[in-house]
Structure formats: structure tokens, C-alpha cells
Design a protein around this motif. Structure first.
Motif, mmCIF file in Angstrom:
data_model
loop_
_atom_site.group_PDB
_atom_site.id
_atom_site.type_symbol
_atom_site.label_atom_id
_atom_site.label_comp_id
_atom_site.label_asym_id
_atom_site.label_seq_id
_atom_site.Cartn_x
_atom_site.Cartn_y
_atom_site.Cartn_z
ATOM 1 N N ASP A 80 0.806 -1.213 0.000
ATOM 2 C CA ASP A 80 0.000 0.000 0.000
ATOM 3 C C ASP A 80 0.843 1.269 0.000
ATOM 4 N N ASP A 81 2.047 1.193 0.601
ATOM 5 C CA ASP A 81 2.869 2.396 0.690
ATOM 6 C C ASP A 81 3.660 2.658 -0.589
ATOM 7 N N LYS A 82 3.426 1.846 -1.622
ATOM 8 C CA LYS A 82 4.003 2.048 -2.957
ATOM 9 C C LYS A 82 5.530 1.905 -3.000
ATOM 10 N N LYS A 83 6.111 1.292 -1.984
ATOM 11 C CA LYS A 83 7.571 1.184 -2.001
ATOM 12 C C LYS A 83 8.062 0.175 -3.033
ATOM 13 N N PHE A 84 7.146 -0.591 -3.641
ATOM 14 C CA PHE A 84 7.557 -1.567 -4.639
ATOM 15 C C PHE A 84 7.132 -1.142 -6.046
ATOM 16 N N ASN A 85 6.768 0.107 -6.224
ATOM 17 C CA ASN A 85 6.354 0.550 -7.557
ATOM 18 C C ASN A 85 7.455 0.381 -8.591
ATOM 19 N N ASP A 86 8.668 0.734 -8.223
ATOM 20 C CA ASP A 86 9.797 0.652 -9.143
ATOM 21 C C ASP A 86 10.451 -0.723 -9.061
ATOM 22 N N PRO A 87 10.935 -1.254 -10.188
ATOM 23 C CA PRO A 87 11.657 -2.524 -10.165
ATOM 24 C C PRO A 87 12.887 -2.423 -9.258
ATOM 25 N N ILE A 88 13.210 -3.507 -8.591
ATOM 26 C CA ILE A 88 14.378 -3.540 -7.720
ATOM 27 C C ILE A 88 15.569 -4.035 -8.526
ATOM 28 N N GLU A 89 16.590 -3.216 -8.645
ATOM 29 C CA GLU A 89 17.764 -3.583 -9.426
ATOM 30 C C GLU A 89 18.659 -4.511 -8.623
ATOM 31 N N ILE A 90 18.964 -5.659 -9.192
ATOM 32 C CA ILE A 90 19.797 -6.664 -8.521
ATOM 33 C C ILE A 90 21.264 -6.357 -8.804
ATOM 34 N N PRO A 91 22.100 -6.288 -7.776
ATOM 35 C CA PRO A 91 23.520 -6.016 -8.020
ATOM 36 C C PRO A 91 24.180 -7.186 -8.736
ATOM 37 N N CYS A 92 25.279 -6.919 -9.416
ATOM 38 C CA CYS A 92 26.041 -7.998 -10.044
ATOM 39 C C CYS A 92 26.577 -8.919 -8.962
ATOM 40 N N LEU A 93 26.207 -10.189 -9.021
ATOM 41 C CA LEU A 93 26.578 -11.127 -7.966
ATOM 42 C C LEU A 93 27.775 -11.998 -8.335
ATOM 43 N N GLU A 94 28.455 -11.619 -9.399
ATOM 44 C CA GLU A 94 29.678 -12.336 -9.763
ATOM 45 C C GLU A 94 30.696 -12.206 -8.629
ATOM 46 N N GLY A 95 31.237 -13.344 -8.222
ATOM 47 C CA GLY A 95 32.280 -13.321 -7.210
ATOM 48 C C GLY A 95 31.793 -13.372 -5.782
ATOM 49 N N ASN A 96 30.465 -13.434 -5.575
ATOM 50 C CA ASN A 96 30.016 -13.501 -4.184
ATOM 51 C C ASN A 96 30.150 -14.905 -3.607
ATOM 52 N N PHE A 97 30.367 -15.902 -4.477
ATOM 53 C CA PHE A 97 30.727 -17.249 -4.044
ATOM 54 C C PHE A 97 32.070 -17.619 -4.653
ATOM 55 N N SER A 98 32.864 -18.357 -3.910
ATOM 56 C CA SER A 98 34.099 -18.877 -4.487
ATOM 57 C C SER A 98 33.764 -19.930 -5.539
ATOM 58 N N LYS A 99 34.716 -20.238 -6.397
ATOM 59 C CA LYS A 99 34.515 -21.232 -7.453
ATOM 60 C C LYS A 99 34.119 -22.574 -6.853
ATOM 61 N N GLU A 100 34.785 -22.964 -5.765
ATOM 62 C CA GLU A 100 34.511 -24.266 -5.148
ATOM 63 C C GLU A 100 33.100 -24.315 -4.560
ATOM 64 N N ILE A 101 32.698 -23.237 -3.892
ATOM 65 C CA ILE A 101 31.360 -23.204 -3.299
ATOM 66 C C ILE A 101 30.295 -23.196 -4.389
ATOM 67 N N SER A 102 30.536 -22.454 -5.445
ATOM 68 C CA SER A 102 29.580 -22.410 -6.558
ATOM 69 C C SER A 102 29.386 -23.794 -7.172
ATOM 70 N N GLU A 103 30.483 -24.517 -7.352
ATOM 71 C CA GLU A 103 30.401 -25.868 -7.910
ATOM 72 C C GLU A 103 29.635 -26.804 -6.977
ATOM 73 N N PHE A 104 29.862 -26.643 -5.672
ATOM 74 C CA PHE A 104 29.166 -27.486 -4.700
ATOM 75 C C PHE A 104 27.667 -27.193 -4.707
ATOM 76 N N ILE A 105 27.306 -25.913 -4.766
ATOM 77 C CA ILE A 105 25.889 -25.524 -4.815
ATOM 78 C C ILE A 105 25.229 -26.084 -6.065
ATOM 79 N N ASN A 106 25.907 -25.962 -7.188
ATOM 80 C CA ASN A 106 25.352 -26.477 -8.442
ATOM 81 C C ASN A 106 25.171 -27.987 -8.399
ATOM 82 N N TYR A 107 26.093 -28.671 -7.726
ATOM 83 C CA TYR A 107 25.972 -30.127 -7.588
ATOM 84 C C TYR A 107 24.731 -30.481 -6.767
ATOM 85 N N GLN A 108 24.486 -29.742 -5.691
ATOM 86 C CA GLN A 108 23.340 -30.021 -4.825
ATOM 87 C C GLN A 108 22.014 -29.705 -5.519
ATOM 88 N N ARG A 109 22.054 -28.742 -6.437
ATOM 89 C CA ARG A 109 20.821 -28.266 -7.058
ATOM 90 C C ARG A 109 20.103 -29.366 -7.842
#
Length: 381
Positions: A80-109
Motif C-alpha cells: 500500500d505504501d508504494k515502495k515496490f512501484n519501481d523494479p528492484i535492481e539486482i547487483p552484479c553477484l559475480e564473485g560472491n561465491f568462491s569457485k569451489e562453493i559455486s560448484e558445490f551448490i550447483n551439484y546439490q541443485r
């Protein structure tokens, strides 16, 4: 015990229980999906994934992986307060996981699709719109049962006194002497460190001193050891000056974070934005100065600053490789702890915190979610 041995024993337990139980319910961490993959061979077994983070962060990462840049909120789900009227821009998330963690997450997926639904350590008061969007995107049920940390109150004398011995008692007694909302709590969690960045550590200390903000800084051993074993320290004389002036305290080991955040003198939290810390801070109505470092922290910071509006950025994720100057830190802390913008954020945080603290009480939104989950797994058909 090896993971394979554990899995074999788990399967044996499931098979032996199959004829005795009407339904076998397995709740497992989202990064342990491979461990229970054999449960799909048991007719009366259902698996549910526990996710210790927010739906907003999960949804943002899914959209980013799909090459999306914005989180769009349908009009029918808008606030109701219209705080979601504008699209929320997602920051570039490259590098927020290490290569090893990313591979492990993808394996679990690959094993996630066998789950019936998800349990999340969040609350619909915080994450409601995004829980709906995530459930639709996954085509799975989601129950928001958080916050899962213990809600404490200083009026609970038995609990309060049992945790206030030794140096922690002195720390909390020091807090008792400060003005309401005047103290900044600083902690970068248990798995992150700024100790590898000697110059940044110096700038943070200088900026803190320039701001003249009273503080409690949890400066763990990990924060002043580089990977090469070399120690980095706070500026010479910093700790002594702050103590002599009665401005701040540096804690060298574990600190009672819940008690500090709950205390009436705590008015802000400089945090790495791990979700546990965010949820605890929200629960006690303390606004957050964000300093994300990895994993879900960049999107948690976005939720805090742009969506809930109960905090501000000190170090933006997009500029994570840049040094944050003492001048920038000084200005951000003065804004957070000040009587204008800071007071407005505190009011929003306190209003939200009061609601979130009641979420797990009888009749609260998270208690109802938990009741719904129990009703679902105990259904007759």
C-alpha cells in the motif's frame, strides 16, 4: 563417519521405518540435498529443504542466474505504501561465491526437485511478497517459520543474569550507563574478516574515531591475522584513547550479540549482513550500516537498505574492491546514529522489530506458518 556410510545408515533407517510409519518426513539443509537423494525410493517418505536465509536473496540470485537485472513486483502483490512501484535492481553477484562453493551448490541443485517444499528462516512480515514470488517460481510450497533465534528480554532476570558474568557483565554494565540509541555495535560475524585488508582496517578505525560515535567493536582474533600469519592491528593508541574517553569498547573474543542488540542503548549495527545478524538486528529494531562481503550478504544489504529501509550502505557491493575512506565511514555513521535520517530509520526498524518479535508467539504469523507445516505433514491422505 564418512558421508557415504552416513547415507547408507540413513537409508537403512528409512527402510526399517517404512512399514511402521504412516509418513517419513525428512528436513535437511539446502546444501545437503545429495545426502538424502535415495529417499525418493521410499514410497511414504517426503523431503523438505531448510533454507537459513531470506526469500528475497534466493529470488534475486535465481533471477541473476537467468541473466535478469531487475526484480519485478506484480501490481497485485504490491504494498500500500508504494515502495515496490519501481523494479528492484539486482547487483552484479559475480564473485560472491568462491569457485569451489559455486560448484558445490550447483551439484546439490540437481537433487532439489525431489523435495516437496521449503522451510525458511524468515518471516512474512519481512519477506511476504518475495516468498509468494519464490513459491510461484519454484512451484513448491514455502513455510516461513522465522526468526529462529531466541527472543530475549532484559526483564527476564534469570536469563539475563546467567549470561552476564565476567567481562560480559562489565560490557553490559557499560551499556547501562549510555544514553538510549547512542551506541554502535560493530561485528563482522564468525566467518568473515577484514583482517586481510590492513589499510581498510585502519580507515575503519579512523572513521569511527572521527564520527565520535560510542561503540562496541567485536574485534576477533580472525580480524587481525592475515592469511600469511602476519598480524594487523588497530591504529596505535586507538583502543586506549577510546577507553580513556569512555567512547568505546573493543571486545577480543565472543560477545553476547543478542543481549547487545536488545539493549536500549544500542542504536545501530555495523554489519557484514549475514542473514542471522540481519534477522537478529531487525528483531530488536536496530538499523544496520551494511558492509557485505560474500554469499547472500549483498542481497541482504539490498533488502535492508532499499526494500525495508532500515539501514544504509557503508560499503556498496558494486565497489567491493575499492577502499572505503575514513571520511566516507565517518559520514555514514553520523547519518545512521544521527537525529534526522538515523531517527527515521530507527523508528521504522523499531516498528518492524516489534511485529517480528511477536511473529513466533501464539497467533503470530510465523507460528501460524509452523502450524500449517505440521498440519501438512500430519495430513491423513
Amino acid at each position: 563417519m564418512s558421508s557415504r556410510t552416513f547415507v547408507n545408515q540413513l537409508v537403512f533407517f528409512f527402510m526399517s521405518s517404512q512399514k511402521k510409519a504412516k509418513r517419513i518426513v525428512i528436513i535437511h539443509d539446502n546444501l545437503a540435498s545429495s545426502v538424502v537423494q535415495d529417499s525418493t525410493s521410499i514410497p511414504n517418505a517426503e523431503s523438505y529443504i531448510f533454507e537459513p536465509t531470506t526469500a528475497f536473496s534466493i529470488l534475486s540470485r535465481i533471477i541473476f542466474m537467468e541473466s535478469g537485472k531487475f526484480l519485478l513486483i506484480p501490481k497485485e502483490l504490491g504494498a500500500d505504501d508504494k515502495k515496490f512501484n519501481d523494479p528492484i535492481e539486482i547487483p552484479c553477484l559475480e564473485g560472491n561465491f568462491s569457485k569451489e562453493i559455486s560448484e558445490f551448490i550447483n551439484y546439490q541443485r540437481q537433487f532439489v526437485q525431489s523435495s516437496v517444499g521449503f522451510l525458511n528462516n524468515t518471516c512474512r512480515l519481512i519477506d511476504g511478497i518475495f516468498l509468494d514470488l519464490l513459491a510461484e517460481k519454484r512451484n513448491r510450497m514455502i513455510w516461513a517459520i522465522g526468526p529462529l533465534h531466541q527472543i530475549i528480554h532484559s526483564k527476564n532476570t534469570e536469563y539475563y543474569n546467567s549470561n552476564n558474568n565476567g567481562k560480559h557483565k562489565c560490557l553490559l554494565e557499560w551499556l547501562d550507563k549510555q544514553e538510549p540509541n547512542s551506541v554502535l555495535y560493530i561485528s563482522f560475524g564468525t566467518t568473515t574478516s577484514i583482517g586481510d585488508h590492513d589499510e581498510q582496517l585502519q580507515e575503519l578505525a579512523i572513521g569511527l574515531e572521527l564520527s565520535e560515535t560510542k561503540f562496541i567493536w567485536v574485534f576477533r582474533d580472525a580480524d587481525h591475522k592475515k592469511d600469511n600469519g602476519k598480524r594487523v592491528e588497530l591504529p596505535e593508541g586507538f583502543e586506549e584513547r577510546m577507553r580513556a574517553k569512555g567512547i568505546g569498547m573493543v571486545v577480543r573474543d565472543w560477545a553476547p550479540q543478542l543481549e547487545i542488540l536488545e539493549h536500549k542503548s544500542t542504536g545501530g549495527f555495523l554489519s557484514h549482513c549475514g542473514w542471522n545478524s540481519c534477522l537478529e538486528s531487525i528483531s530488536y529494531g536496530v538499523p544496520i550500516a551494511t558492509w557485505p562481503m560474500h554469499t547472500d550478504q549483498p542481497t541482504n544489504a539490498l533488502l535492508i537498505t532499499k526494500v525495508l529501509k532500515v539501514g544504509l550502505n557503508v560499503k556498496e557491493w558494486e565497489r567491493r574492491h575499492e577502499l572505503v575512506s575514513s571520511s566516507t565511514i565517518n559520514k555514514a555513521l553520523r547519518r545512521l546514529m544521527g537525529p534526522d535520517e538515523g531517527a527515521e530509520m530507527r523508528k521504522r526498524a523499531q516498528d518492524l522489530g516489534a511485529k517480528v518479535r511477536n511473529a513466533t508467539a501464539d497467533g503470530g504469523v510465523s507460528r501460524l506458518e509452523c502450524d500449517s507445516f505440521i498440519a501438512h505433514i500430519t495430513r491423513q491422505t
